[in-house]
Design a protein around this motif. Sequence first.
Motif, PDB file in Angstrom:
ATOM      1  N   ILE A  94       0.847  -1.185   0.000  1.00 25.13           N
ATOM      2  CA  ILE A  94       0.000   0.000   0.000  1.00 25.13           C
ATOM      3  C   ILE A  94       0.890   1.244   0.000  1.00 25.13           C
ATOM      4  O   ILE A  94       1.922   1.275   0.679  1.00 25.13           O
ATOM      5  CB  ILE A  94      -0.930   0.011   1.225  1.00 25.13           C
ATOM      6  N   THR A  95       0.491   2.259  -0.760  1.00 24.24           N
ATOM      7  CA  THR A  95       1.247   3.511  -0.774  1.00 24.24           C
ATOM      8  C   THR A  95       0.419   4.630  -0.134  1.00 24.24           C
ATOM      9  O   THR A  95      -0.807   4.624  -0.199  1.00 24.24           O
ATOM     10  CB  THR A  95       1.642   3.912  -2.198  1.00 24.24           C
ATOM     11  N   ALA A  96       1.132   5.579   0.471  1.00 27.19           N
ATOM     12  CA  ALA A  96       0.462   6.671   1.174  1.00 27.19           C
ATOM     13  C   ALA A  96       1.181   7.984   0.912  1.00 27.19           C
ATOM     14  O   ALA A  96       2.368   8.012   0.578  1.00 27.19           O
ATOM     15  CB  ALA A  96       0.430   6.394   2.679  1.00 27.19           C
ATOM     16  N   ALA A  97       0.429   9.074   1.077  1.00 26.62           N
ATOM     17  CA  ALA A  97       0.991  10.416   1.087  1.00 26.62           C
ATOM     18  C   ALA A  97       0.502  11.104   2.354  1.00 26.62           C
ATOM     19  O   ALA A  97      -0.576  10.782   2.864  1.00 26.62           O
ATOM     20  CB  ALA A  97       0.561  11.204  -0.146  1.00 26.62           C
ATOM     21  N   ILE A  98       1.290  12.026   2.854  1.00 26.45           N
ATOM     22  CA  ILE A  98       0.931  12.766   4.062  1.00 26.45           C
ATOM     23  C   ILE A  98       0.728  14.227   3.705  1.00 26.45           C
ATOM     24  O   ILE A  98       1.601  14.854   3.090  1.00 26.45           O
ATOM     25  CB  ILE A  98       2.034  12.652   5.139  1.00 26.45           C
ATOM     26  N   ILE A  99      -0.428  14.763   4.065  1.00 23.94           N
ATOM     27  CA  ILE A  99      -0.691  16.190   3.893  1.00 23.94           C
ATOM     28  C   ILE A  99      -0.819  16.793   5.285  1.00 23.94           C
ATOM     29  O   ILE A  99      -1.751  16.488   6.032  1.00 23.94           O
ATOM     30  CB  ILE A  99      -1.964  16.441   3.066  1.00 23.94           C
ATOM     31  N   GLY A 100       0.154  17.623   5.630  1.00 26.59           N
ATOM     32  CA  GLY A 100       0.251  18.182   6.976  1.00 26.59           C
ATOM     33  C   GLY A 100       1.337  17.461   7.747  1.00 26.59           C
ATOM     34  O   GLY A 100       1.205  16.268   8.032  1.00 26.59           O
ATOM     35  N   CYS A 101       2.406  18.153   8.082  1.00 27.03           N
ATOM     36  CA  CYS A 101       3.573  17.526   8.712  1.00 27.03           C
ATOM     37  C   CYS A 101       3.845  18.127  10.089  1.00 27.03           C
ATOM     38  O   CYS A 101       4.996  18.438  10.436  1.00 27.03           O
ATOM     39  CB  CYS A 101       4.802  17.658   7.817  1.00 27.03           C
ATOM     40  N   GLY A 102       2.813  18.301  10.876  1.00 29.45           N
ATOM     41  CA  GLY A 102       2.945  18.902  12.191  1.00 29.45           C
ATOM     42  C   GLY A 102       3.432  17.936  13.258  1.00 29.45           C
ATOM     43  O   GLY A 102       3.890  16.823  12.962  1.00 29.45           O
TER      44      GLY A 102
ATOM     45  N   VAL B 110       5.349   5.453   2.325  1.00 25.30           N
ATOM     46  CA  VAL B 110       4.996   6.853   2.123  1.00 25.30           C
ATOM     47  C   VAL B 110       5.782   7.358   0.920  1.00 25.30           C
ATOM     48  O   VAL B 110       7.025   7.340   0.922  1.00 25.30           O
ATOM     49  CB  VAL B 110       5.305   7.700   3.372  1.00 25.30           C
ATOM     50  N   ILE B 111       5.065   7.823  -0.100  1.00 28.08           N
ATOM     51  CA  ILE B 111       5.728   8.219  -1.348  1.00 28.08           C
ATOM     52  C   ILE B 111       5.782   9.731  -1.542  1.00 28.08           C
ATOM     53  O   ILE B 111       6.490  10.209  -2.439  1.00 28.08           O
ATOM     54  CB  ILE B 111       5.039   7.573  -2.572  1.00 28.08           C
ATOM     55  N   ALA B 112       5.064  10.492  -0.718  1.00 28.51           N
ATOM     56  CA  ALA B 112       5.067  11.944  -0.870  1.00 28.51           C
ATOM     57  C   ALA B 112       4.563  12.603   0.404  1.00 28.51           C
ATOM     58  O   ALA B 112       3.782  12.010   1.163  1.00 28.51           O
ATOM     59  CB  ALA B 112       4.199  12.369  -2.057  1.00 28.51           C
ATOM     60  N   VAL B 113       5.006  13.840   0.645  1.00 29.26           N
ATOM     61  CA  VAL B 113       4.532  14.633   1.777  1.00 29.26           C
ATOM     62  C   VAL B 113       4.253  16.047   1.291  1.00 29.26           C
ATOM     63  O   VAL B 113       4.852  16.517   0.310  1.00 29.26           O
ATOM     64  CB  VAL B 113       5.552  14.672   2.940  1.00 29.26           C
ATOM     65  N   ALA B 114       3.344  16.733   1.988  1.00 30.84           N
ATOM     66  CA  ALA B 114       3.034  18.125   1.646  1.00 30.84           C
ATOM     67  C   ALA B 114       2.862  18.939   2.914  1.00 30.84           C
ATOM     68  O   ALA B 114       2.187  18.508   3.851  1.00 30.84           O
ATOM     69  CB  ALA B 114       1.768  18.202   0.796  1.00 30.84           C
ATOM     70  N   ASP B 115       3.485  20.111   2.922  1.00 30.79           N
ATOM     71  CA  ASP B 115       3.334  21.064   4.014  1.00 30.79           C
ATOM     72  C   ASP B 115       3.897  22.400   3.515  1.00 30.79           C
ATOM     73  O   ASP B 115       4.944  22.413   2.852  1.00 30.79           O
ATOM     74  CB  ASP B 115       4.106  20.608   5.257  1.00 30.79           C
ATOM     75  N   PRO B 116       3.231  23.509   3.825  1.00 30.06           N
ATOM     76  CA  PRO B 116       3.734  24.799   3.358  1.00 30.06           C
ATOM     77  C   PRO B 116       5.026  25.246   4.033  1.00 30.06           C
ATOM     78  O   PRO B 116       5.716  26.140   3.527  1.00 30.06           O
ATOM     79  CB  PRO B 116       2.589  25.772   3.674  1.00 30.06           C
ATOM     80  N   VAL B 117       5.367  24.623   5.166  1.00 29.11           N
ATOM     81  CA  VAL B 117       6.569  25.005   5.904  1.00 29.11           C
ATOM     82  C   VAL B 117       7.731  24.086   5.477  1.00 29.11           C
ATOM     83  O   VAL B 117       7.675  22.869   5.705  1.00 29.11           O
ATOM     84  CB  VAL B 117       6.346  24.904   7.424  1.00 29.11           C
TER      85      VAL B 117
ATOM     86  N   VAL C  79      11.295   9.681   2.106  1.00 30.93           N
ATOM     87  CA  VAL C  79      10.602  10.153   0.911  1.00 30.93           C
ATOM     88  C   VAL C  79      11.586  10.957   0.057  1.00 30.93           C
ATOM     89  O   VAL C  79      12.269  11.848   0.576  1.00 30.93           O
ATOM     90  CB  VAL C  79       9.398  11.045   1.293  1.00 30.93           C
ATOM     91  N   PRO C  80      11.684  10.683  -1.231  1.00 29.11           N
ATOM     92  CA  PRO C  80      12.606  11.450  -2.091  1.00 29.11           C
ATOM     93  C   PRO C  80      12.284  12.944  -2.052  1.00 29.11           C
ATOM     94  O   PRO C  80      11.117  13.339  -2.003  1.00 29.11           O
ATOM     95  CB  PRO C  80      12.353  10.870  -3.487  1.00 29.11           C
ATOM     96  N   GLU C  81      13.317  13.777  -2.070  1.00 31.69           N
ATOM     97  CA  GLU C  81      13.122  15.218  -1.925  1.00 31.69           C
ATOM     98  C   GLU C  81      12.226  15.798  -3.013  1.00 31.69           C
ATOM     99  O   GLU C  81      11.500  16.771  -2.775  1.00 31.69           O
ATOM    100  CB  GLU C  81      14.473  15.926  -1.908  1.00 31.69           C
ATOM    101  N   GLU C  82      12.244  15.203  -4.186  1.00 32.57           N
ATOM    102  CA  GLU C  82      11.395  15.720  -5.262  1.00 32.57           C
ATOM    103  C   GLU C  82       9.902  15.483  -4.979  1.00 32.57           C
ATOM    104  O   GLU C  82       9.033  16.049  -5.663  1.00 32.57           O
ATOM    105  CB  GLU C  82      11.771  15.086  -6.609  1.00 32.57           C
ATOM    106  N   ALA C  83       9.605  14.681  -3.976  1.00 36.58           N
ATOM    107  CA  ALA C  83       8.206  14.433  -3.595  1.00 36.58           C
ATOM    108  C   ALA C  83       7.833  15.139  -2.295  1.00 36.58           C
ATOM    109  O   ALA C  83       6.898  14.749  -1.610  1.00 36.58           O
ATOM    110  CB  ALA C  83       7.954  12.934  -3.469  1.00 36.58           C
ATOM    111  N   TRP C  84       8.590  16.192  -1.944  1.00 43.08           N
ATOM    112  CA  TRP C  84       8.233  17.058  -0.817  1.00 43.08           C
ATOM    113  C   TRP C  84       7.529  18.276  -1.413  1.00 43.08           C
ATOM    114  O   TRP C  84       8.157  19.104  -2.075  1.00 43.08           O
ATOM    115  CB  TRP C  84       9.457  17.534  -0.052  1.00 43.08           C
ATOM    116  N   TYR C  85       6.243  18.407  -1.185  1.00 39.25           N
ATOM    117  CA  TYR C  85       5.460  19.456  -1.826  1.00 39.25           C
ATOM    118  C   TYR C  85       5.082  20.569  -0.845  1.00 39.25           C
ATOM    119  O   TYR C  85       4.690  20.299   0.292  1.00 39.25           O
ATOM    120  CB  TYR C  85       4.186  18.873  -2.441  1.00 39.25           C
ATOM    121  N   ALA C  86       5.154  21.809  -1.331  1.00 36.01           N
ATOM    122  CA  ALA C  86       4.687  22.947  -0.544  1.00 36.01           C
ATOM    123  C   ALA C  86       3.171  23.088  -0.634  1.00 36.01           C
ATOM    124  O   ALA C  86       2.526  23.571   0.304  1.00 36.01           O
ATOM    125  CB  ALA C  86       5.360  24.234  -1.030  1.00 36.01           C
ATOM    126  N   ASP C  87       2.591  22.648  -1.737  1.00 40.85           N
ATOM    127  CA  ASP C  87       1.157  22.786  -1.990  1.00 40.85           C
ATOM    128  C   ASP C  87       0.549  21.396  -2.165  1.00 40.85           C
ATOM    129  O   ASP C  87       0.993  20.629  -3.038  1.00 40.85           O
ATOM    130  CB  ASP C  87       0.935  23.624  -3.245  1.00 40.85           C
TER     131      ASP C  87
END
Length: 341
Positions: free
Chosen positions: A2-10, A30-37, A50-58
């Motif tokens: 199973i693959t997952a992404a995380i939105i919100g890294c608090g 976990v294949i991607a994360v997103a956080d504006p910070v 998680v590979p750096e190219e899959a760290w999203y601000a939006d």
Amino acid sequence: MITAAIIGCGRIVAEGHAYAFQALKDRVQVIAVADPVPERRALIGEMLGVPEEAWYADYRDLLSRETPDFVDLALPHFLHEEVTIACAQAGRHILSEKPLATSLDSADRILEAVDKAGVYLGIMHNYRYLPHNVRALELIAEGRIGDPFFVRNEGLGGGHYRGASEYDPHWRAKGERSGGGALLDNGYHNIYMAEALMGSPVKSVYAHVGTYVQKQDVDDLAVVLLEHENGGVSSIQVSWAVRGGGQWVSEVHGTAGSLRFANGRLELFENGRGEWLPQDAGGFDHRSSFVTLFSEFITALEQGHPPRLDGRAARHNLAIVIAAYESSRCKRPVALSELGE
């Protein structure tokens, strides 16, 4: 896998969710994360490989470019509706931090979007998976305390759980971001546990909710009385206003005995024996509760069925919280049927 992404890294992700993903690394990636910070997405991205190219601000970029099986949502409450609906419309299953939303109208819009998209929605009622609560529920099911009739829970503290310092550590104390204070944040957990321990849904709510000490526009004290459909009663007290801390109480009383969690251990009193005896159960292991919850959600995805604790369960618990706020405002008991439950 199973693959997952995380939105919100608090903080809750760093201190709870990430541990669960690490413990379940043979079943979920976990294949991607997103956080504006930037610091937060780097922290969680590095923790979980998680590979750096899959760290999203939006988060919208994540949803447009990545295809995880599910998204783990851990956001300030005011963002839940927007992001949950976006995930559903992107065809992603969702495991959301509580509360599902800050109003029942918002929760209903989320459920409508999820149903329309045909995706699964789970809610993080992680206290159900604390080791001592798991064992307590087993003992009740075995009939060791007879029929439960009174659940008592008190947790009085001097402040809220702080958010990440890089974002806004005090967002829980701001009504436009949190939607509520001690009741919505802490009392929420005690409410679904009261229903579980009683083995009966809440029928009506009588409450007093107010702000006494903290300089904030959300409540720092809530005293709540729940009437269950089986006639039982639950008493819940939560606070962010007691700087010295109160006596932490977690008890359930039945016709043949009682259970209590005190001093880090679960104890059973059977009327026929007449003494409190320690039980073989873990303590307040916060991180392990997330491991069990995530494992159960992943199993549901693997087997192709909705999670046990789904969006309807989230809406129901939120309705009890909203009923408590309304009861305090109008100074009368509020039936859950008044709120569509």
